[in-house]
Design an enzyme around this catalytic site. Sequence first.
Site, PDB file in Angstrom:
ATOM      1  N   LYS B  70       0.804  -1.226   0.000  1.00  0.00           N
ATOM      2  CA  LYS B  70       0.000   0.000   0.000  1.00  0.00           C
ATOM      3  C   LYS B  70       0.832   1.269   0.000  1.00  0.00           C
ATOM      4  CE  LYS B  70      -4.168  -1.733   0.042  1.00  0.00           C
ATOM      5  NZ  LYS B  70      -5.151  -1.407  -0.991  1.00  0.00           N
ATOM      6  N   SER B 287      -3.236 -12.560   2.894  1.00  0.00           N
ATOM      7  CA  SER B 287      -3.519 -12.255   1.493  1.00  0.00           C
ATOM      8  C   SER B 287      -2.351 -12.728   0.617  1.00  0.00           C
ATOM      9  CB  SER B 287      -3.796 -10.768   1.288  1.00  0.00           C
ATOM     10  OG  SER B 287      -2.706  -9.987   1.713  1.00  0.00           O
TER      11      SER B 287
END
Lengths: 95, 334
Positions: B70, B287
Amino acid sequence: MATVRIPTPLRKYTQGAEEVQINAGTVRELIENLETAHPGIRERICDDKGAVRRFVNVFVGEEDIRFLDNLDTAVKDSDEVSIVPAIAGGTTTTS
Amino acid sequence: MADAVAQRTDTPPPAAVQLARTTRTAIRVDCILDLIGNTPLVRLGTIDRDCPAVEIWAKCEFANPGGSVKDRAAKRIITDALARGDLDNGVRLVDSTSGNTGIAYSLVGAALGLPISLVMPSNVSNPRKQVTAGFGTEIIFSDPMEGSDGAIVIARELAEANPDKYYYPNQYANDSNWRAHYDGTGPEILAQTNGRVTHFVTGIGTSGTIMGTARFLHDHDPSIQCIGVQPDDAMHGLEGLKHIPSSLVPPIYDESVLDDTIWMSTEVGWDMAERIASDEGLFVGHSAGGNVAAALHVARGLVEQGKRGVVVTVLCDRGDRYFAPLTWEKHYVW
């Protein structure tokens, strides 16, 4: 009857209801009776051996049942039981 | 035995030879933001061992300074907003986040002296709340029962009600998000594989990583297969990923960019996260586990078809971001 808080991704089983009332003495009974009232919901909460899935947290009041007696945790009529996915991302329906 | 001793004294042990060969020159930068991107690509050589002629490589996005993929989107979103003047006059950036984006915004905001406010469901892990607060970020909690979409609604309402105070970049709808990957992740993968990449596989959260990387790779060579990964059910535990059929669809998501979608079970993703740690020495989040499990699925498919391949996936963050208190420490204050 205990009040069960339903997370958004499972509300398709409760006709959109955020809370349902379930009669039960333990969390195990509560999940069985939840399944009777809302067929299909148990498989989303428990694995095929009947244990709560690793990524699902069940709280009686403020306490995670994993820190209590797990599925044998006692449930009183005044209790609020919350089913909460262990994550925050991507769990909400648009409807 | 005598031969072995003689060998040790005469020549360096194999591990030392390997270290000397791979030691890299450490770079020096003027600002922490310059360390975002250009992440290492590592071969998952144990996991792909049973897939002859297919290689699985992983982008180590946990190596970004904020610890996750991110950082790329946050840096690009904020620098683009600054260039447009959206953050002038002390306007605070407010966005919704399930964690990593919040840390990334907080890191970039702190480095550039910009105020940040974040809305997050109150059931995100305590370490995340405290990391973002440590950067000086204001945290606003939303209802855990409403998931990430509940946080989106509150962030949006705050910005609409106070346009002079808040700028809402909306990572789900912000083109800077996927452009960070079009200009960064995509070219890096192409260069790091010497142009050999045949498949790119990664999970969909905001969809920024797959949209930007897939567009770049397709522009270079339309035959490169770009495959999205989604949880197989609305009720899932692959944090950061979205089950699009039951979610608010991110406006930047365009399914036509993808060649295929893999539906990943939480259990398979979690098990793979553990295997990546034990077999590859990479302690990564769930993830990333889902991504590698999907990459392995693709690799096995290639093997069945008798094809070669270079499959690239993404290790979004480290596993230590997901520690939860254990039974004996449940009242421990993090």
